[in-house]
Design a protein around this motif. Structure first.
Motif, PDB file in Angstrom:
ATOM      1  N   ILE A 282      12.007  13.842  -6.180  1.00 48.45           N
ATOM      2  CA  ILE A 282      13.449  13.695  -6.035  1.00 48.45           C
ATOM      3  C   ILE A 282      14.050  15.057  -5.739  1.00 48.45           C
ATOM      4  CG2 ILE A 282      15.600  13.141  -7.223  1.00 48.45           C
ATOM      5  CD1 ILE A 282      14.148  10.962  -8.732  1.00 48.45           C
ATOM      6  N   LEU A 283      14.753  15.160  -4.621  1.00 50.59           N
ATOM      7  CA  LEU A 283      15.417  16.392  -4.199  1.00 50.59           C
ATOM      8  C   LEU A 283      16.915  16.147  -4.192  1.00 50.59           C
ATOM      9  CD1 LEU A 283      12.995  16.931  -1.238  1.00 50.59           C
ATOM     10  CD2 LEU A 283      13.216  18.574  -3.085  1.00 50.59           C
ATOM     11  N   HIS A 284      17.653  17.031  -4.865  1.00 52.36           N
ATOM     12  CA  HIS A 284      19.106  16.824  -4.927  1.00 52.36           C
ATOM     13  C   HIS A 284      19.803  18.150  -5.165  1.00 52.36           C
ATOM     14  CE1 HIS A 284      22.720  14.450  -5.345  1.00 52.36           C
ATOM     15  NE2 HIS A 284      23.038  15.161  -6.405  1.00 52.36           N
TER      16      HIS A 284
ATOM     17  N   ILE B 234       7.490  11.449 -11.897  1.00 58.37           N
ATOM     18  CA  ILE B 234       8.565  11.913 -11.031  1.00 58.37           C
ATOM     19  C   ILE B 234       8.710  13.423 -11.149  1.00 58.37           C
ATOM     20  CG2 ILE B 234      11.046  11.790 -10.554  1.00 58.37           C
ATOM     21  CD1 ILE B 234      11.053   8.971 -11.679  1.00 58.37           C
ATOM     22  N   GLU B 235       8.685  14.106 -10.021  1.00 59.63           N
ATOM     23  CA  GLU B 235       8.971  15.536  -9.966  1.00 59.63           C
ATOM     24  C   GLU B 235      10.347  15.723  -9.330  1.00 59.63           C
ATOM     25  OE1 GLU B 235       5.755  18.159  -8.642  1.00 59.63           O
ATOM     26  OE2 GLU B 235       4.423  16.409  -8.709  1.00 59.63           O
ATOM     27  N   THR B 236      11.091  16.690  -9.834  1.00 60.65           N
ATOM     28  CA  THR B 236      12.433  16.922  -9.311  1.00 60.65           C
ATOM     29  C   THR B 236      12.584  18.371  -8.855  1.00 60.65           C
ATOM     30  OG1 THR B 236      13.342  17.514 -11.468  1.00 60.65           O
ATOM     31  CG2 THR B 236      13.460  15.184 -10.821  1.00 60.65           C
ATOM     32  N   ALA B 237      13.402  18.552  -7.836  1.00 62.14           N
ATOM     33  CA  ALA B 237      13.873  19.871  -7.431  1.00 62.14           C
ATOM     34  C   ALA B 237      15.382  19.752  -7.323  1.00 62.14           C
ATOM     35  CB  ALA B 237      13.255  20.304  -6.109  1.00 62.14           C
ATOM     36  N   LEU B 238      16.062  20.180  -8.363  1.00 56.51           N
ATOM     37  CA  LEU B 238      17.518  20.079  -8.433  1.00 56.51           C
ATOM     38  C   LEU B 238      18.094  21.458  -8.149  1.00 56.51           C
ATOM     39  CD1 LEU B 238      17.830  17.850 -11.638  1.00 56.51           C
ATOM     40  CD2 LEU B 238      17.536  17.147  -9.253  1.00 56.51           C
ATOM     41  N   SER B 239      18.669  21.587  -6.972  1.00 56.32           N
ATOM     42  CA  SER B 239      19.175  22.877  -6.517  1.00 56.32           C
ATOM     43  C   SER B 239      20.652  23.021  -6.858  1.00 56.32           C
ATOM     44  CB  SER B 239      18.981  22.988  -5.001  1.00 56.32           C
ATOM     45  OG  SER B 239      19.675  24.098  -4.484  1.00 56.32           O
ATOM     46  N   PRO B 240      21.100  24.203  -7.244  1.00 54.79           N
ATOM     47  CA  PRO B 240      22.545  24.390  -7.457  1.00 54.79           C
ATOM     48  C   PRO B 240      23.356  24.147  -6.193  1.00 54.79           C
ATOM     49  CG  PRO B 240      21.305  26.199  -8.421  1.00 54.79           C
ATOM     50  CD  PRO B 240      20.338  25.415  -7.592  1.00 54.79           C
ATOM     51  N   GLY B 241      22.806  24.448  -5.024  1.00 58.70           N
ATOM     52  CA  GLY B 241      23.527  24.296  -3.767  1.00 58.70           C
ATOM     53  C   GLY B 241      22.766  23.442  -2.772  1.00 58.70           C
ATOM     54  N   GLY B 242      23.471  23.093  -1.684  1.00 58.22           N
ATOM     55  CA  GLY B 242      22.842  22.310  -0.630  1.00 58.22           C
ATOM     56  C   GLY B 242      23.698  21.199  -0.098  1.00 58.22           C
ATOM     57  N   GLY B 243      24.760  20.810  -0.856  1.00 62.85           N
ATOM     58  CA  GLY B 243      25.632  19.754  -0.381  1.00 62.85           C
ATOM     59  C   GLY B 243      24.946  18.403  -0.327  1.00 62.85           C
ATOM     60  N   HIS B 244      25.536  17.484   0.430  1.00 61.03           N
ATOM     61  CA  HIS B 244      24.961  16.145   0.579  1.00 61.03           C
ATOM     62  C   HIS B 244      24.134  16.090   1.861  1.00 61.03           C
ATOM     63  CE1 HIS B 244      24.557  11.863  -0.140  1.00 61.03           C
ATOM     64  NE2 HIS B 244      24.767  11.672   1.154  1.00 61.03           N
ATOM     65  N   MET B 245      22.838  15.895   1.708  1.00 59.68           N
ATOM     66  CA  MET B 245      21.903  15.844   2.843  1.00 59.68           C
ATOM     67  C   MET B 245      22.046  17.087   3.724  1.00 59.68           C
ATOM     68  SD  MET B 245      19.972  13.235   2.479  1.00 59.68           S
ATOM     69  CE  MET B 245      19.091  13.752   3.955  1.00 59.68           C
ATOM     70  N   GLY B 246      22.335  18.227   3.085  1.00 64.89           N
ATOM     71  CA  GLY B 246      22.483  19.472   3.827  1.00 64.89           C
ATOM     72  C   GLY B 246      21.216  20.298   3.786  1.00 64.89           C
ATOM     73  N   PHE B 247      21.137  21.234   2.833  1.00 65.75           N
ATOM     74  CA  PHE B 247      19.971  22.092   2.643  1.00 65.75           C
ATOM     75  C   PHE B 247      19.651  22.914   3.893  1.00 65.75           C
ATOM     76  CE2 PHE B 247      19.177  18.576  -0.450  1.00 65.75           C
ATOM     77  CZ  PHE B 247      19.280  19.329  -1.610  1.00 65.75           C
TER      78      PHE B 247
ATOM     79  N   PRO C  48       0.798  -1.232   0.000  1.00 65.58           N
ATOM     80  CA  PRO C  48       0.000   0.000   0.000  1.00 65.58           C
ATOM     81  C   PRO C  48       0.832   1.284   0.000  1.00 65.58           C
ATOM     82  CG  PRO C  48       0.056  -0.905   2.216  1.00 65.58           C
ATOM     83  CD  PRO C  48       0.753  -1.909   1.328  1.00 65.58           C
ATOM     84  N   VAL C  49       1.871   1.305  -0.818  1.00 64.59           N
ATOM     85  CA  VAL C  49       2.695   2.512  -0.955  1.00 64.59           C
ATOM     86  C   VAL C  49       1.985   3.467  -1.906  1.00 64.59           C
ATOM     87  CG1 VAL C  49       4.917   3.417  -1.723  1.00 64.59           C
ATOM     88  CG2 VAL C  49       4.810   1.231  -0.499  1.00 64.59           C
ATOM     89  N   ILE C  50       1.895   4.732  -1.522  1.00 60.50           N
ATOM     90  CA  ILE C  50       1.160   5.712  -2.324  1.00 60.50           C
ATOM     91  C   ILE C  50       2.054   6.792  -2.909  1.00 60.50           C
ATOM     92  CG2 ILE C  50      -1.046   5.317  -1.167  1.00 60.50           C
ATOM     93  CD1 ILE C  50      -0.500   7.755   0.580  1.00 60.50           C
ATOM     94  N   ALA C  51       3.284   6.935  -2.399  1.00 63.34           N
ATOM     95  CA  ALA C  51       4.178   7.976  -2.902  1.00 63.34           C
ATOM     96  C   ALA C  51       5.577   7.727  -2.360  1.00 63.34           C
ATOM     97  CB  ALA C  51       3.693   9.365  -2.483  1.00 63.34           C
ATOM     98  N   GLY C  52       6.558   8.399  -2.976  1.00 62.15           N
ATOM     99  CA  GLY C  52       7.928   8.258  -2.518  1.00 62.15           C
ATOM    100  C   GLY C  52       8.701   9.560  -2.660  1.00 62.15           C
ATOM    101  N   VAL C  53       9.695   9.715  -1.819  1.00 64.33           N
ATOM    102  CA  VAL C  53      10.581  10.881  -1.847  1.00 64.33           C
ATOM    103  C   VAL C  53      12.008  10.386  -1.673  1.00 64.33           C
ATOM    104  CG1 VAL C  53      11.200  13.090  -0.784  1.00 64.33           C
ATOM    105  CG2 VAL C  53       8.798  12.358  -0.822  1.00 64.33           C
ATOM    106  N   ALA C  54      12.926  10.885  -2.491  1.00 59.19           N
ATOM    107  CA  ALA C  54      14.345  10.551  -2.366  1.00 59.19           C
ATOM    108  C   ALA C  54      15.139  11.839  -2.244  1.00 59.19           C
ATOM    109  CB  ALA C  54      14.818   9.744  -3.572  1.00 59.19           C
ATOM    110  N   VAL C  55      16.046  11.872  -1.261  1.00 60.06           N
ATOM    111  CA  VAL C  55      16.869  13.050  -1.016  1.00 60.06           C
ATOM    112  C   VAL C  55      18.345  12.654  -1.126  1.00 60.06           C
ATOM    113  CG1 VAL C  55      17.377  14.945   0.577  1.00 60.06           C
ATOM    114  CG2 VAL C  55      15.107  13.872   0.614  1.00 60.06           C
ATOM    115  N   SER C  56      19.084  13.368  -1.953  1.00 65.19           N
ATOM    116  CA  SER C  56      20.527  13.136  -2.109  1.00 65.19           C
ATOM    117  C   SER C  56      20.833  11.670  -2.400  1.00 65.19           C
ATOM    118  CB  SER C  56      21.286  13.592  -0.855  1.00 65.19           C
ATOM    119  OG  SER C  56      21.154  14.978  -0.643  1.00 65.19           O
ATOM    120  N   ALA C  57      20.092  11.090  -3.330  1.00 60.17           N
ATOM    121  CA  ALA C  57      20.239   9.660  -3.622  1.00 60.17           C
ATOM    122  C   ALA C  57      21.339   9.414  -4.655  1.00 60.17           C
ATOM    123  CB  ALA C  57      18.925   9.087  -4.146  1.00 60.17           C
TER     124      ALA C  57
END
Length: 339
Positions: A268-270, A293-306, A168-177
């Motif tokens: 996907i956030l990266h 899939i929706e993405t937010a690809l930021s120029p900055g933020g480092g690894h698992m930073g933000f 019963p998974v309805i959505a997913g989010v991946a950060v710095s994958a």
């Protein structure tokens, strides 16, 4: 500038780093040098049975009142656990926003070591599926949202790309994958990452050799003798799980090879300046051909930073909550869908 994420009543602003955490390395190091935030009060320990008899430890935290939100299941990164800085921070914020959050400790991570002798890897989705099947029905009755941090993000994306395993998974989010495992390994071993590489290799060895691990003598020697993360994967991880070598393991488990199979809403956030994961892993993907899939690809933020301006809550957590609400998976929104 990061993509803006629209919500029902506002737009999340682009990520802008907060002083003194300026630049990719300080954004990344902040989680390591500041320590974890205070743990949530209370919490419940769950032991989720695997088909082979092992059990995965998980920590469940609930909001003060039940506001009909889906269960968030959070998968940690390499050599991490429920106590990882970003995992605690994410759980605290989402619980405060009304979601119940279960932090899953993968097989062989410290909290699961007492009840599991095996080990996780970047694509061992069968364990994630088994853990979800072992959840009490009352926890998953409003659906499950998967969130993966770093290596856990690769695991979540691969799981979603495999079709969700009838759960019963309805959505997913991946950060710095690390969606390209081979490229990430090469980046980690680059000279500019010497200190990161040394830190992570030590943590990986320490975790793999912790008391209770089911290892043969040759595997213990391979772990102890690995001079870099590639050798760790090539001499230990790959043969331990039946792969021909590190490259075979990377090819079989890299999330980039499963993105086309993702059919559920996914975010996907990266950060493109992530010092551990090459930005080209993300810019090379034709995201327009992946409509779920929706993405937010930021120029900055480092690894698992933000660690951004305007709020002490990491930007990726605010973005996640905003996106889930926009998709109708927020507190009280599940109840409205059921009526």
């Amino acid at each position: 500038m990061a993509d803006k994420l629209s919500t029902s009543d506002e737009e999340l602003p682009p990520f802008r780093e907060r002083a003194p955490w300026l630049g990719a390395d300080l954004q990344t190091l902040r989680n390591l040098i500041r320590g974890a935030p205070p743990e949530l009060l209370g919490g419940e320990r769950l032991l989720l049975a695997m088909p082979d008899g092992d059990k995965l430890a998980a920590r469940l935290d609930r909001p003060a009142t039940d506001v009909a939100a889906p269960l968030v299941v959070l998968a940690h990164g390499l050599a991490g656990s429920e106590a990882s800085h970003h995992g605690v921070a994410t759980a605290r914020y989402l619980v405060d926003q009304g979601w119940p959050v279960l932090r899953l400790n993968l097989r062989g991570s410290l909290p699961s070591r007492a009840t599991s002798s095996g080990r996780y890897h970047a694509g061992r989705t069968e364990d994630l599926a088994a853990a979800l099947r072992a959840l009490p029905a009352a926890l998953s009755r409003r659906g499950v949202v998967l969130i993966g941090h770093s290596l856990g993000g690769n695991l979540v994306l691969k799981f979603l790309g495999e079709g969700g395993h009838g759960l019963p998974v309805i959505a997913g989010v991946a950060v710095s994958a690390p969606i390209d495992l081979a490229a990430t390994c090469a980046q980690m071993m680059a000279p500019r990452n010497f200190a990161y590489h040394r830190y992570m290799l030590h943590a990986m060895k320490q975790e793999a050799l912790a008391p209770g691990a089911a290892l043969i003598t040759a595997e213990r020697a391979a772990i102890a003798g690995a001079r870099n993360v590639y050798e760790f994967d090539d001499l230990f991880v790959a043969p331990h799980f039946g792969y021909r070598g590190a490259q075979d393991y990377y090819d079989a488990n890299a999330a980039k090879n499963f993105l086309a199979g993702v059919t559920l809403p996914t975010l996907i956030l990266h950060a493109l300046d992530d010092p551990w994961i090459p930005g080209a892993c993300y810019t090379a993907v034709d995201w327009a051909r992946l409509p779920t899939i929706e993405t937010a690809l930021s120029p900055g933020g480092g690894h698992m930073g933000f660690h951004g301006q305007g709020d002490r809550v990491p930007w990726h957590d605010r973005a996640t909550a905003s996106w889930l609400k926009r998709k109708g998976f927020g507190p009280d929104q599940t109840r409205r869908r059921e009526i």
